[in-house]
Design an enzyme around this catalytic site. Structure first.
Site, mmCIF file in Angstrom:
data_model
loop_
_atom_site.group_PDB
_atom_site.id
_atom_site.type_symbol
_atom_site.label_atom_id
_atom_site.label_comp_id
_atom_site.label_asym_id
_atom_site.label_seq_id
_atom_site.Cartn_x
_atom_site.Cartn_y
_atom_site.Cartn_z
ATOM 1 N N ASP A 150 0.812 -1.323 -0.095
ATOM 2 C CA ASP A 150 0.009 0.055 0.071
ATOM 3 C C ASP A 150 0.893 1.193 0.091
ATOM 4 O OD1 ASP A 150 -1.944 -1.727 0.065
ATOM 5 O OD2 ASP A 150 -2.704 -1.082 2.255
ATOM 6 N N ALA A 151 1.991 1.180 0.799
ATOM 7 C CA ALA A 151 2.660 2.364 0.913
ATOM 8 C C ALA A 151 3.248 2.759 -0.243
ATOM 9 C CB ALA A 151 3.820 2.226 1.962
ATOM 10 N N TYR A 193 2.427 1.665 -3.260
ATOM 11 C CA TYR A 193 1.352 2.273 -4.382
ATOM 12 C C TYR A 193 1.000 3.830 -4.074
ATOM 13 C CZ TYR A 193 -3.289 2.198 -6.692
ATOM 14 O OH TYR A 193 -4.470 2.683 -7.631
ATOM 15 N N ASP A 194 0.452 4.167 -2.627
ATOM 16 C CA ASP A 194 0.198 5.649 -2.232
ATOM 17 C C ASP A 194 1.277 6.442 -2.696
ATOM 18 O OD1 ASP A 194 -2.124 4.421 -1.218
ATOM 19 O OD2 ASP A 194 -1.298 4.718 0.808
ATOM 20 N N SER A 218 -32.344 -11.510 -21.016
ATOM 21 C CA SER A 218 -32.176 -12.362 -20.090
ATOM 22 C C SER A 218 -31.884 -13.657 -20.353
ATOM 23 C CB SER A 218 -33.132 -12.254 -18.759
ATOM 24 O OG SER A 218 -34.571 -12.588 -19.483
ATOM 25 N N GLU A 229 -20.032 -21.484 -17.375
ATOM 26 C CA GLU A 229 -19.220 -20.589 -16.530
ATOM 27 C C GLU A 229 -20.281 -20.222 -15.480
ATOM 28 O OE1 GLU A 229 -18.591 -17.552 -19.593
ATOM 29 O OE2 GLU A 229 -20.287 -16.480 -19.035
ATOM 30 N N LYS A 245 -22.994 -18.488 -13.079
ATOM 31 C CA LYS A 245 -24.026 -17.390 -12.897
ATOM 32 C C LYS A 245 -23.744 -16.565 -11.577
ATOM 33 C CE LYS A 245 -28.937 -16.634 -13.848
ATOM 34 N NZ LYS A 245 -29.110 -15.444 -13.116
ATOM 35 N N ASP A 283 -24.525 -13.753 -9.091
ATOM 36 C CA ASP A 283 -25.687 -13.447 -8.568
ATOM 37 C C ASP A 283 -25.366 -11.761 -8.360
ATOM 38 O OD1 ASP A 283 -28.324 -13.028 -7.783
ATOM 39 O OD2 ASP A 283 -28.146 -13.982 -5.812
ATOM 40 N N ARG A 318 -28.820 -2.340 -16.414
ATOM 41 C CA ARG A 318 -29.672 -3.177 -17.428
ATOM 42 C C ARG A 318 -31.033 -2.421 -17.523
ATOM 43 N NH1 ARG A 318 -33.383 -7.497 -16.968
ATOM 44 N NH2 ARG A 318 -33.443 -8.598 -19.020
ATOM 45 N N GLU A 357 -21.727 -8.194 -15.026
ATOM 46 C CA GLU A 357 -22.458 -8.096 -13.614
ATOM 47 C C GLU A 357 -21.474 -7.251 -12.707
ATOM 48 O OE1 GLU A 357 -25.015 -10.048 -14.312
ATOM 49 O OE2 GLU A 357 -25.768 -10.416 -12.457
ATOM 50 N N TYR A 397 -18.781 -10.700 -19.247
ATOM 51 C CA TYR A 397 -18.857 -11.909 -19.919
ATOM 52 C C TYR A 397 -19.732 -11.673 -21.288
ATOM 53 C CZ TYR A 397 -22.986 -11.197 -17.127
ATOM 54 O OH TYR A 397 -23.963 -10.926 -16.443
ATOM 55 N N LYS A 432 -23.310 -21.554 -22.561
ATOM 56 C CA LYS A 432 -23.543 -20.687 -23.885
ATOM 57 C C LYS A 432 -22.733 -21.616 -25.234
ATOM 58 C CE LYS A 432 -22.688 -16.614 -21.277
ATOM 59 N NZ LYS A 432 -21.854 -15.368 -20.789
ATOM 60 N N LYS A 479 -29.979 -23.316 -12.904
ATOM 61 C CA LYS A 479 -30.467 -22.846 -11.564
ATOM 62 C C LYS A 479 -30.050 -23.838 -10.579
ATOM 63 C CE LYS A 479 -32.335 -19.202 -10.390
ATOM 64 N NZ LYS A 479 -31.892 -17.923 -10.143
ATOM 65 N N CYS A 512 -44.117 -7.864 26.615
ATOM 66 C CA CYS A 512 -42.945 -7.381 25.518
ATOM 67 C C CYS A 512 -41.981 -7.843 26.309
ATOM 68 C CB CYS A 512 -43.247 -5.938 25.070
ATOM 69 S SG CYS A 512 -41.815 -5.311 24.179
ATOM 70 N N CYS A 569 -39.808 -4.453 26.953
ATOM 71 C CA CYS A 569 -40.178 -3.429 27.992
ATOM 72 C C CYS A 569 -41.219 -3.956 29.037
ATOM 73 C CB CYS A 569 -41.026 -2.292 27.397
ATOM 74 S SG CYS A 569 -42.359 -2.602 26.385
ATOM 75 N N CYS A 587 -46.461 -4.854 20.551
ATOM 76 C CA CYS A 587 -46.073 -4.622 22.031
ATOM 77 C C CYS A 587 -46.930 -3.156 21.879
ATOM 78 C CB CYS A 587 -44.679 -4.070 22.220
ATOM 79 S SG CYS A 587 -44.505 -3.177 23.627
ATOM 80 N N CYS A 590 -42.181 1.714 24.941
ATOM 81 C CA CYS A 590 -41.084 0.716 24.715
ATOM 82 C C CYS A 590 -39.780 1.105 23.750
ATOM 83 C CB CYS A 590 -41.871 -0.530 23.782
ATOM 84 S SG CYS A 590 -40.850 -1.734 23.183
#
Ligand code: IVH
Length: 762
Positions: A29-30, A32-33, A78, A109, A111, A113, A132, A169, A221, A285, A309, A403, A406, A421, A426
């Site tokens: 990180d250093a 890169y910064d 889709s 490949e 799917k 989500d 989309r 996606e 994709y 595909k 699915k 409840c 409370c 309740c 409450c």
């Protein structure tokens, strides 16, 4: 110098790709910064060398007012789904039939989500990104998408095509999602439901600076429009996308036939939970893109691909205990505490049982063995009880009578599945009470919305809505608030607005304050009716009038019971009948006193067509009267009243609506009969607007019978019998105009026509 700048941009882009796309960083990180800061400094010195695809230009510009719309050409389709291997065979049969003389293979490949989106590169530069949407039109989310570090702002590797639209996606890893939700919860905000929701919500942010803080990732994709580039196969397309610097599906299989596809689908399913993101199936595909046109598409999906699915996963475990959570509206939700079980890659120890009905429907008992499912989302649910595993030692769950937060009372309102309740104090319900207190029909404190209500409660600044009056502007100002739309921010300027609105609210009338108090069953209209009948807020506390409303209701119920003609309790002896009759008369007498008093005060009307209880329609509903009395008699209500007094707030009754006081027909009840020059509805509305009331039939309460020239029959006869004033249409007009009508002589006996030609209104 320019060379150095070029070098820095390329180098940072290369490290971005190594880190965000390929997950194999070369520097820390250093380092890169340091590169990044050097580039920023050079760009500041040389604004003439600015470039839109510089890594410093990912988050640019302020919040948008709204998203522009983008039309997709070609549309973003889709996929047709199959749930079983048979569906894959059908798919293959279809492809074979269409292409008997061709040779083809398939690519399988994951799917992913997430949320489908598209990226447009012109001359190699990212010029537009869109959701989309409905497939035809989506939102322009360019500014948001530029903040996703795994998306190159310009295409890597050699001369770019003139135009290429790539599709894929946007998603969140499970780890990214968990971290985001931790952040949300710490800020007192509602966590997101699942990674997909969190992704969609993030892309909808109007402020790209907020989006930059969200852990979004993207995988590409597919393509849309393209000029100057051709992809003969899907495998080749994926390779090209990777060369350009995109992340592509992390697992791909080239399959020579459908049997190999099935094996790949199984292999992927077994790996399902080893991916860092949620995946709900496999996409299959046809590899050869040059055959796509011949395979064609339906209105919604291409015929060259299918989604397989995967079934949601199940696990068998046991319910150790059922606990109850109290939500913001006071709803009690039973939760199953489970023996921890591994499901879809994570350990599950709790599952919501929704409500008592659901528990009864599924016959879920404490100690039961149950099947738990996790259908793509993060919240697990109990699918069913494994009843064959019952030992007899299971216990039926009973909703607590108090409840758990409370100790207040719990009721189930009519028509609701939920138990609630009912304690106004409450703590679980405080956010909602604050929102209600500030809502438009209550005190209308616009700057006090959900986010600030949540923040106030989370920070322990208020325990009842009236505590708002104790807050100082500086206290409000420094408060951190936020919601899904705006992100975390200082409340700042809005603090003064809230304070001003609270001050202004002191002058609001009784109806608004009564509604703001948030008593169950006291809605806007009831609050108005109650307010009109009371001088000020302090008069509500032990209101004799509200007691009378309750009394009247009780008497009417009693009268129905002792009514000698009631079929419910047939009396046996004469003596008994006599007693009941006397009782009945006494009750009716008392009802008449209260009821007529209400009618006189404009608080009630007599029910048309009856002189037997229940005969009054009271504007203040008995449930509301009871709830109001109960509220002011409760400890919370007493404390509330005291606090109102300390704050010097005692709202006064609103002016009676014009129609009720100085309206020309105020307090007068009319019955219409015979044919008039206009439909009776017209007259009915005019009478009501002038403060008058209407009835179906003539009774003692009728002030005027308005008779058309052809009037006759029962109404006229009854009016004559009772001595009710009978007037014609002209006289009604005079009354409506505020004059006094001449009393007219009843028309000569007309032919008995009846009123059937006219719609009965009164
Ligand atoms: S191909 C013309 N490949 O699934 C269809 N879609 O139900 C182009 N999705 O809207 C889509 N992973 O959001 C394709 N590897 C993948 C996918 C994928 C997820 C989503 C995509 C699409 C939906 C179709």
């Amino acid at each position: 110098m320019f060379n150095r700048l070029e070098f820095l941009r390329n180098e940072i882009n290369r490290h971005d790709r190594l880190y965000y796309v390929e997950a194999r960083p070369e520097i820390g990180d250093a380092d890169y910064d340091a590169l990044y800061r050097e580039l920023e400094a050079l760009e500041r010195e040389h604004p003439e060398w600015a470039a839109p695809d510089s890594p410093t230009q990912r988050v640019g510009g302020g919040p948008l007012a709204a998203f522009r719309q983008v039309r997709h050409a070609p549309p973003m389709m889709s996929l047709d789904k199959v749930h079983a291997k048979g569906g894959l065979l059908e798919f293959d049969t279809f492809v074979r039939k269409q292409l008997p003389e061709e040779v083809w293979d398939y690519v399988v490949e994951p799917k992913v989500d997430g949320v489908a989106f598209s990226l447009l590169y012109e001359g190699g530069l990212l010029t537009r990104a869109a959701t989309r949407g409905n497939g035809e039109v989506g939102d322009d989310i360019t500014a948001n998408v530029r903040t996703i570090r795994s998306i190159p702002l310009s295409l890597a590797g050699g001369p770019p095509p003139e135009v290429v639209e790539v599709r894929g996606e946007v998603y969140m890893t499970r780890a990214g999602f968990a971290a985001l939700n931790r952040r949300e919860e710490e800020a007192g905000r509602e966590p997101f439901m699942n990674p997909r929701n969190a992704t969609a919500g993030s892309l909808k942010q109007l402020d790209p600076r907020e989006v930059a803080t969200r852990p979004l990732e993207a995988v590409l994709y597919a393509t849309g429009a393209a000029r100057g580039v051709d992809f003969p196969t899907h495998g080749g397309l994926l390779q090209r996308l990777a060369d350009w610097g995109f992340k592509t599906p992390p697992w791909q299989r080239l399959c020579v036939d459908i049997r190999a596809v099935m094996a790949a689908v199984d292999e992927l399913e077994a790996l399902r939970h080893s991916f860092p993101f949620e995946m709900d199936g496999a996409v299959i595909k046809v590899n050869r893109r040059d055959l796509y046109d011949r395979l064609g598409s339906t209105a919604k999906s291409p015929r060259w691909a299918r989604a397989f699915k995967y079934e949601p996963e199940r696990a068998l475990t046991r319910i150790r205990e059922v606990t109850v959570q109290v939500g913001r509206t006071g709803v009690l939700t039973p939760v199953a505490e489970l023996e921890p079980v591994l499901l879809a890659g994570s350990e599950i120890a709790r599952a919501t049982l929704h409500n008592a009905d659901e528990i009864a429907r599924k016959d879920i008992r404490i100690g039961d063995a149950v099947w738990v499912v996790k259908a793509g989302d993060v919240i697990p649910a109990i699918e069913s009880v494994a009843a064959d595993r019952r030992t007899g030692g299971e216990r039926v769950f009973v909703m607590p009578a108090a409840c758990p937060v409370c100790g207040g009372g719990v009721t189930r309102l009519e028509g609701e599945v939920a138990h609630r309740c009912v304690n106004p104090a409450c703590p679980a319900q405080l956010v909602n009470r604050l929102e209600h207190f500030a809502s438009r029909n209550a005190l209308d404190i616009r700057a006090l919305g959900e986010a600030i209500a949540e923040a106030l409660v989370a920070q322990g600044k208020v325990r009842t809505p009236l505590d708002l009056y104790a807050l100082t502007v500086p206290q409000l100002e420094t408060m951190m608030t936020g919601d899904a739309e705006t992100g975390l921010r200082k409340f700042g300027k809005n603090a003064q607005t809230v304070a001003d609105a609270l001050e202004a609210a002191r002058a609001l009338t009784l109806d608004r304050w009564l509604f703001a108090t948030g008593i169950p069953n006291v809605g806007v209209t009831v609050a108005e009716n109650i307010a009109l009948a009371h001088a000020d807020y302090s008069a509500l506390a032990d209101s004799p009038l509200l007691r009378q409303v309750v009394r009247l209701d009780a008497l009417e119920k009693e009268a129905e019971l002792v009514n000698p003609r009631s079929r419910n309790r047939p009396s046996h002896t004469d003596e008994e009948r006599q007693t009941r009759h006397e009782q009945y008369l006494r009750i009716c007498g008392e009802i008449g006193v209260i009821g007529d008093g209400f009618v006189g005060a404009g608080l009630a009307r007599k029910k048309p067509g009856t002189s037997l209880p229940p005969e009054y329609i009271v504007d203040i509903k008995v449930e509301a009267a009871k709830a109001t009395l109960e509220f002011f008699a409760s400890d919370y209500g007493k404390a509330w009243t005291t606090r109102m007094g300390e704050l010097g707030i005692n709202p006064r009754s609103p002016e009676r609506r014009a129609v009720a006081t100085d309206a020309p027909l105020a307090g007068m009840t009319f019955v219409l009969t015979g044919t008039l020059s206009q439909p009776r509805t017209v007259f009915a509305e005019r009478i009501a607007a002038a403060g008058g009331g209407g009835q179906d039939t003539v009774s003692k309460a009728t002030r005027y019978l308005v008779a058309g020239p052809d009037a006759g029959g029962s109404k006229l006869n009854k009016a004559k019998g009772l001595g009710t004033e009978i007037i014609d249409e002209a006289a009604l007009e005079a009354l409506l105009g505020g004059g006094t009508p001449p009393r007219i002589t009843p028309p000569p006996a007309p032919p008995p026509k009846g009123d059937y030609q006219q719609q009965e209104l009164f």
